[in-house]
Design an enzyme around this catalytic site. Structure first.
Site, PDB file in Angstrom:
ATOM      1  N   HIS A 138       0.795  -1.234   0.000  1.00 11.89           N
ATOM      2  CA  HIS A 138       0.000   0.000   0.000  1.00 11.89           C
ATOM      3  C   HIS A 138       0.830   1.288   0.000  1.00 11.89           C
ATOM      4  CE1 HIS A 138      -3.528  -2.349   0.191  1.00 11.89           C
ATOM      5  NE2 HIS A 138      -3.737  -2.382   1.481  1.00 11.89           N
ATOM      6  N   HIS A 212      -9.723   2.447   0.184  1.00 13.63           N
ATOM      7  CA  HIS A 212      -9.664   1.391   1.199  1.00 13.63           C
ATOM      8  C   HIS A 212     -10.734   1.551   2.278  1.00 13.63           C
ATOM      9  CE1 HIS A 212      -7.925  -1.823   3.554  1.00 13.63           C
ATOM     10  NE2 HIS A 212      -6.852  -1.915   2.764  1.00 13.63           N
ATOM     11  N   GLU A 343     -11.471  -3.322  -2.848  1.00  8.73           N
ATOM     12  CA  GLU A 343     -10.441  -2.416  -3.367  1.00  8.73           C
ATOM     13  C   GLU A 343     -10.240  -2.756  -4.840  1.00  8.73           C
ATOM     14  OE1 GLU A 343      -7.016  -2.973  -0.516  1.00  8.73           O
ATOM     15  OE2 GLU A 343      -8.570  -4.120   0.468  1.00  8.73           O
TER      16      GLU A 343
HETATM   17  C1  GLA Z   1      -5.357  -4.903   2.333  1.00  8.98           C
HETATM   18  C2  GLA Z   1      -4.603  -6.167   2.347  1.00  8.98           C
HETATM   19  C3  GLA Z   1      -4.770  -6.862   3.649  1.00  8.98           C
HETATM   20  C4  GLA Z   1      -4.431  -5.957   4.785  1.00  8.98           C
HETATM   21  C5  GLA Z   1      -5.272  -4.706   4.694  1.00  8.98           C
HETATM   22  C6  GLA Z   1      -4.894  -3.718   5.763  1.00  8.98           C
HETATM   23  O1  GLA Z   1      -6.640  -5.063   2.054  1.00  8.98           O
HETATM   24  O2  GLA Z   1      -4.937  -7.031   1.292  1.00  8.98           O
HETATM   25  O3  GLA Z   1      -3.954  -7.990   3.692  1.00  8.98           O
HETATM   26  O4  GLA Z   1      -3.067  -5.633   4.737  1.00  8.98           O
HETATM   27  O5  GLA Z   1      -5.089  -4.101   3.461  1.00  8.98           O
HETATM   28  O6  GLA Z   1      -4.834  -4.313   7.024  1.00  8.98           O
END
Ligand code: GLA
Length: 378
Positions: A138, A212, A343
């Protein structure tokens, strides 16, 4: 007598004109809803975060801060017309400044994981900050979720919105090129929340911008009773660090099959991951923004959320890492499976998988992608 009569007529006519004027239909282009801006708080470096409140004409209220472009609240009517807040988050900036898993945020420069934080473009090797075990997740330690975006609000005849922009410097979190990103959030009067992302860069760079937000269409409790359809016949198989192996596997006959509607709870235990739950990239069958990618129904409130996107994938994440240590708005304790995310994205680790759709933006090109979350109730 004649004079009095004509004076009366004149007054009456004037009265009618004034009333007619105040009830006249709005001019074309005149705004329908409202956008207001308030101070949200100050960051440790003294920069200021604002919060924008967008209200449309159909009972939806959206709050967004320019700190990480985070959606902090989204009030949507249930089947009786009663509004409820359907996103996880905090009332104050301090909640967002403390450790939290990307609640409501714009994620970038690369949403999801890049294996070992390494990739190569045109023979040049790059190393990103490894912030998720050995992998990059991210956008790094200070990704787009933790920066202050420039923000302008706008109104059109049938919508209200904000335009967020951010210049990510060459080398930020290890990524190449000065990347100019613009993200608009548009809330329409027919309860669509439209995200448009665009970007240009002066060097080739991976890019994968997404949103997100964690949703709970009931407003609280766990999400296991939500009914979900995902228009995807395949998903990307991952290793134990959530990096794709490269295999696109049929969902048919697996717990990951949401091509026919089922509750999140039905096959949750069968996913077998640690922590348990869905955290998978679905390979969407949809090709155009008009095609329905995802539909979620919460049967008690009657709230419905639909996702439309032009992206090749969507990460379905069921809040597996939430462990009850965070308390958000309305004293809600965020336990495992308190919220879900959709997402929309390019596949994880695309820069290291030449057979995945490319997620490299080259100089002279413009990255452009749209995702819509559409809300209703029945
Ligand atoms: C995303 C990832 C998850 C986790 C979340 C945040 O969706 O795919 O594995 O890291 O972000 O906790």
């Amino acid at each position: 007598m004649k004079k009095i009569f004509s004076a009366k007529i004149l007054i009456l006519a004037l009265g009618i004109l004034i009333i007619a004027g105040s009830c006249a239909p709005k001019e074309l282009g005149q705004a329908s809803g409202t956008v207001t801006k308030q101070l949200f708080g100050k960051l440790p470096d003294s920069s200021v975060a604002d919060i924008y409140t967008l209200i449309n004409h159909s009972g939806v209220t959206l709050k967004v801060t320019n700190y990480g472009g985070r959606i902090t609240s989204l009030l949507v009517p249930d089947k009786t017309g009663k509004p409820g807040d359907i996103v996880l988050g905090f009332d104050s900036l301090s909640g967002y400044l403390a450790n939290n898993p990307y609640f409501g945020a714009i994620v970038g420069r690369y949403g999801n994981r890049i294996a070992k934080g390494k990739f190569e473009i045109d023979g040049n090797q790059y190393t990103l900050v490894q912030n998720n075990g050995v992998n990059a997740l991210h956008g790094g330690i200070k990704g787009f979720d933790k920066v202050i975006w420039k923000c302008e609000d706008f109104k059109t005849e049938k919508s209200v919105g904000i335009k967020l922009s951010y210049l990510s410097q060459d080398g930020e979190e290890g990524y190449p090129g000065n990347l100019n990103s613009v993200v608009t959030y548009t809330l329409t009067d027919d309860n669509q929340l439209i995200f448009e992302y665009s970007a240009t860069s002066d060097k080739s760079t991976p890019i994968n911008l997404t949103q997100h937000s964690y949703f709970n269409l009931a407003g609280q409790g766990d999400i296991k009773g939500h009914e979900v359809m995902i228009a995807a016949s395949k998903y990307t198989v991952v290793d134990n660090t959530l990096i794709p192996t490269g295999e696109l596997r049929d969902v048919k006959g697996t717990p990951f099959d949401f091509t026919a509607v089922k509750t999140i709870g039905q096959d949750l235990a069968a996913t077998g991951g640690t922590p348990l739950g869905f955290d998978h990239n679905y390979v969407l069958n949809t090709k155009k923004i008009k095609d329905l990618a995802v539909r979620v129904v919460e049967p008690i409130s009657g709230r419905i959320m639909e996702v439309y996107t032009d992206q090749p994938g969507v990460q379905f994440y069921t809040g597996n890492f939430l462990d009850g240590t965070l308390t958000g708005k309305n004293a809600n304790v965020y336990k495992q499976h308190s919220g879900f995310c959709f997402e929309t994205q390019h596949f994880p680790d695309s820069p290291n998988h030449p057979d995945f759709p490319t997620a490299i933006l080259k100089p002279g090109e413009t990255y452009h992608t749209t995702t819509i979350y559409k809300f209703s109730a029945r």
